[in-house]
Design a protein around this motif. Structure first.
Motif, PDB file in Angstrom:
ATOM      1  N   CYS A  18      -4.329   8.875  -1.597  1.00 25.75           N
ATOM      2  CA  CYS A  18      -4.780   9.155  -0.307  1.00 25.75           C
ATOM      3  C   CYS A  18      -3.567   9.657   0.542  1.00 25.75           C
ATOM      4  O   CYS A  18      -3.979   9.734   1.503  1.00 25.75           O
ATOM      5  CB  CYS A  18      -5.308   7.513  -0.019  1.00 25.75           C
ATOM      6  N   ILE A  20      -1.772   7.930   2.144  1.00 26.71           N
ATOM      7  CA  ILE A  20      -1.365   7.428   3.519  1.00 26.71           C
ATOM      8  C   ILE A  20       0.420   7.053   3.650  1.00 26.71           C
ATOM      9  O   ILE A  20       0.871   7.114   4.455  1.00 26.71           O
ATOM     10  CB  ILE A  20      -1.948   6.101   3.677  1.00 26.71           C
ATOM     11  N   ILE A  57       6.428  -0.469   5.101  1.00 23.53           N
ATOM     12  CA  ILE A  57       5.067  -0.100   5.520  1.00 23.53           C
ATOM     13  C   ILE A  57       4.404   0.485   4.525  1.00 23.53           C
ATOM     14  O   ILE A  57       3.364   0.012   4.304  1.00 23.53           O
ATOM     15  CB  ILE A  57       5.344   1.288   6.629  1.00 23.53           C
ATOM     16  N   GLU A  59       4.545  -0.198   1.262  1.00 25.61           N
ATOM     17  CA  GLU A  59       4.100  -1.319   0.532  1.00 25.61           C
ATOM     18  C   GLU A  59       2.968  -2.168   1.007  1.00 25.61           C
ATOM     19  O   GLU A  59       2.072  -2.312   0.185  1.00 25.61           O
ATOM     20  CB  GLU A  59       5.218  -2.276   0.050  1.00 25.61           C
ATOM     21  N   LEU A  60       3.164  -2.398   2.226  1.00 21.23           N
ATOM     22  CA  LEU A  60       1.967  -3.256   3.021  1.00 21.23           C
ATOM     23  C   LEU A  60       0.498  -2.096   3.245  1.00 21.23           C
ATOM     24  O   LEU A  60      -0.272  -3.358   3.285  1.00 21.23           O
ATOM     25  CB  LEU A  60       2.519  -3.634   4.184  1.00 21.23           C
ATOM     26  N   ILE A  61       0.843  -1.137   3.549  1.00 24.30           N
ATOM     27  CA  ILE A  61      -0.405  -0.305   3.788  1.00 24.30           C
ATOM     28  C   ILE A  61      -1.093   0.135   2.557  1.00 24.30           C
ATOM     29  O   ILE A  61      -2.392   0.497   2.761  1.00 24.30           O
ATOM     30  CB  ILE A  61       0.145   0.786   4.930  1.00 24.30           C
ATOM     31  N   CYS A  62      -0.600   0.218   1.432  1.00 18.43           N
ATOM     32  CA  CYS A  62      -1.189   0.867   0.325  1.00 18.43           C
ATOM     33  C   CYS A  62      -2.335   0.227  -0.105  1.00 18.43           C
ATOM     34  O   CYS A  62      -2.523  -0.980  -0.306  1.00 18.43           O
ATOM     35  CB  CYS A  62      -0.172   0.952  -0.821  1.00 18.43           C
ATOM     36  N   PRO A  63      -3.563   1.013  -0.031  1.00 16.12           N
ATOM     37  CA  PRO A  63      -4.766   0.116  -0.455  1.00 16.12           C
ATOM     38  C   PRO A  63      -5.038  -0.102  -1.815  1.00 16.12           C
ATOM     39  O   PRO A  63      -5.908  -0.686  -2.015  1.00 16.12           O
ATOM     40  CB  PRO A  63      -6.024   1.493   0.249  1.00 16.12           C
ATOM     41  N   GLU A  64      -4.124   0.405  -2.557  1.00 15.21           N
ATOM     42  CA  GLU A  64      -4.280   0.113  -4.022  1.00 15.21           C
ATOM     43  C   GLU A  64      -3.199  -0.690  -4.512  1.00 15.21           C
ATOM     44  O   GLU A  64      -3.200  -1.075  -5.654  1.00 15.21           O
ATOM     45  CB  GLU A  64      -4.389   1.405  -4.703  1.00 15.21           C
ATOM     46  N   MET A  65      -2.429  -1.354  -3.737  1.00 13.43           N
ATOM     47  CA  MET A  65      -1.096  -1.972  -4.348  1.00 13.43           C
ATOM     48  C   MET A  65      -0.382  -1.571  -5.358  1.00 13.43           C
ATOM     49  O   MET A  65       0.059  -1.942  -6.209  1.00 13.43           O
ATOM     50  CB  MET A  65      -1.727  -3.520  -4.464  1.00 13.43           C
ATOM     51  N   VAL A  67       2.274   0.730  -4.443  1.00 14.01           N
ATOM     52  CA  VAL A  67       3.652   1.151  -4.144  1.00 14.01           C
ATOM     53  C   VAL A  67       4.314  -0.219  -4.206  1.00 14.01           C
ATOM     54  O   VAL A  67       3.932  -1.150  -3.451  1.00 14.01           O
ATOM     55  CB  VAL A  67       3.753   1.914  -2.554  1.00 14.01           C
TER      56      VAL A  67
ATOM     57  N   HIS B   3       3.555  -4.306  -9.271  1.00 13.62           N
ATOM     58  CA  HIS B   3       3.552  -5.011  -7.951  1.00 13.62           C
ATOM     59  C   HIS B   3       3.750  -6.624  -8.360  1.00 13.62           C
ATOM     60  O   HIS B   3       2.860  -7.004  -9.209  1.00 13.62           O
ATOM     61  CB  HIS B   3       2.214  -4.661  -7.062  1.00 13.62           C
ATOM     62  N   THR B  20     -10.961   6.628  -1.980  1.00 14.85           N
ATOM     63  CA  THR B  20      -9.590   7.069  -1.595  1.00 14.85           C
ATOM     64  C   THR B  20      -9.416   6.643  -0.552  1.00 14.85           C
ATOM     65  O   THR B  20     -10.282   7.323   0.450  1.00 14.85           O
ATOM     66  CB  THR B  20      -9.275   8.531  -2.338  1.00 14.85           C
ATOM     67  N   GLY B  25      -8.726  -2.002   0.692  1.00 16.32           N
ATOM     68  CA  GLY B  25      -7.576  -2.313   0.001  1.00 16.32           C
ATOM     69  C   GLY B  25      -6.363  -2.777   0.567  1.00 16.32           C
ATOM     70  O   GLY B  25      -5.518  -3.575   0.096  1.00 16.32           O
ATOM     71  N   THR B  26      -6.176  -2.022   1.935  1.00  8.77           N
ATOM     72  CA  THR B  26      -4.962  -2.728   2.707  1.00  8.77           C
ATOM     73  C   THR B  26      -5.191  -4.159   3.106  1.00  8.77           C
ATOM     74  O   THR B  26      -4.317  -4.810   3.084  1.00  8.77           O
ATOM     75  CB  THR B  26      -5.018  -1.712   4.018  1.00  8.77           C
ATOM     76  N   ASN B  29      -4.315  -6.032   0.066  1.00  3.99           N
ATOM     77  CA  ASN B  29      -3.018  -6.186  -0.032  1.00  3.99           C
ATOM     78  C   ASN B  29      -2.406  -7.191   0.919  1.00  3.99           C
ATOM     79  O   ASN B  29      -1.593  -7.978   0.416  1.00  3.99           O
ATOM     80  CB  ASN B  29      -2.259  -4.916   0.277  1.00  3.99           C
ATOM     81  N   ILE B 178      -0.197  -3.239  10.615  1.00  2.00           N
ATOM     82  CA  ILE B 178      -0.001  -4.176   9.155  1.00  2.00           C
ATOM     83  C   ILE B 178       0.913  -5.519   9.412  1.00  2.00           C
ATOM     84  O   ILE B 178       0.372  -6.183   8.964  1.00  2.00           O
ATOM     85  CB  ILE B 178       0.480  -3.456   8.062  1.00  2.00           C
TER      86      ILE B 178
END
Lengths: 79, 273
Positions: A18, A20, A57, A59-65, A67, B3, B20, B25-26, B29, B178
């Motif tokens: 994505c 981001i 940022i 690691e926290l914002i990644c929608p797929e976990m 990073v 992770h 995508t 997902g955020t 997370n 976040i």
């Protein structure tokens, strides 16, 4: 001043490309890859990982976990 | 390398079914990060969800007990769970159409009762899973599948509504904020009573595609541009705030909690008879 060193891992199995993390990184650590992964996504590559400030940022914002930012070692003062 | 928070997820189901760049997902997370920082056991958390994309956040991915319920009724089910198992933490994660549209009355009455559950309302402006129909949270004049010439209705201000209905904690953040959002989830999980967070989330597929914001990052940039912290409200006039997202903590207070009041009443009646 002591500078912390970070290593960045991107889970090839989870990333959906994505981008981001590429856009939001203040230190321009990531670039978009020109190779597709197994699932057909362009997974970002942390080329400038040495510039990483460890702000988390990505690691926290990644929608797929996908990073992961890991603090590797602390380099002491050189002077 | 994996992770470290994947231990909270059912990894055999990953990658997630979200599109995508989707904000759901955020939220997942940040929810995992918040639970990890609070050192909560996933077995002590019961997550209840309804129908919709955002209801997929805990169910099936979160590796705790989950209840995937009928459309709009997640808070009703969560009320039952909390009354029968007061020692567990009950979390409701559902969407804007689910909680404010179809289950709107459950939301305001749970806030009035002040039952000890945590509600994360993931607001992506539309009914995303069914193709982007207009929801009670769609902004004015936005075109969606069912309002192709623009939405003639004004949206709910859900965080303010829940605060006015009597919740002890109400906040609004976006998936761009976040660090604030993670802190808010931790505060809401620790709060005794009805704790509510409205999370503005990006939907590039069903919403963004129709308003010219095709990528998740485009909507995140809009969130950054359009959000105003509640602390800075005085600097803006009412017209300037028309299409802004007011983020921040709306209310934090303490009120008597429903399950405790119910147990008191039960005890009193049992003693009398």
């Amino acid at each position: 001043m002591a500078k912390k060193d970070y290593q960045i891992y991107i889970d090839q199995r989870l990333c959906k490309g994505c981008d981001i993390c590429v856009e939001l990184c203040g230190k321009s650590v990531f670039t978009v890859s020109d190779k597709i992964n197994q699932k057909g996504y362009y997974v970002p590559v942390p080329v400038n990982a040495s510039d990483c400030s460890g702000c988390m940022i990505c690691e926290l914002i990644c929608p797929e976990m996908a990073v992961v930012v890991v603090e590797t070692e602390t380099i002491g003062e050189t002077a | 390398m994996q992770h470290h928070l994947l231990k909270y997820l059912r990894t055999e189901l990953l990658p997630t079914a979200f599109c995508t760049g989707c904000g759901c997902g955020t939220v997942l997370n940040l929810f995992c990060h918040a639970i990890d920082e609070l050192k909560l056991d996933p077995d002590d958390i019961i997550s209840v969800t309804g129908i919709g994309c955002s209801s997929w956040i805990p169910s099936p991915y979160f590796a705790g007990d989950t209840l995937h319920t009928t459309h709009g009724r997640s808070i009703a089910f969560a009320t039952g769970v909390k009354v029968m198992k007061p020692e567990k933490k009950v979390v409701v994660i559902a969407g804007d159409g689910d909680l404010s549209g179809i289950g709107g009355n459950h939301l305001i009455h749970a806030a009035r009762r002040n039952i000890d559950i945590t509600v994360l309302l993931v607001n992506n402006y539309v009914y995303g899973m069914t193709g982007g129909q207009v929801s009670p949270a769609t902004p004015y004049e936005t075109s969606t599948t069912t309002t192709p010439y623009g939405n003639p209705e004004h949206p709910f201000e859900i965080a303010e509504l829940v605060a006015a209905a009597g919740s002890v904690y109400s906040a609004r953040w976006t998936t761009y904020h976040i660090f604030h959002l993670k802190k808010a989830i931790k505060e809401a999980m620790n709060k005794k009573g009805f704790a509510f967070i409205e999370i503005f989330s990006q939907c590039p597929t069903s919403y963004g595609r129709r308003v010219g914001l095709r990528e998740g990052i485009d909507i995140l940039k809009e969130f950054k541009k359009n959000s105003v912290n509640i602390k800075n409200l005085k600097k803006f006039t009412e017209e300037e705030l028309e299409n802004k997202i007011v983020v921040g903590k709306m209310i934090e207070r303490s009120r008597p909690e429903f399950v405790e009041s119910l147990q008191d009443v039960n005890k009193k009646v049992m003693e009398e008879t």
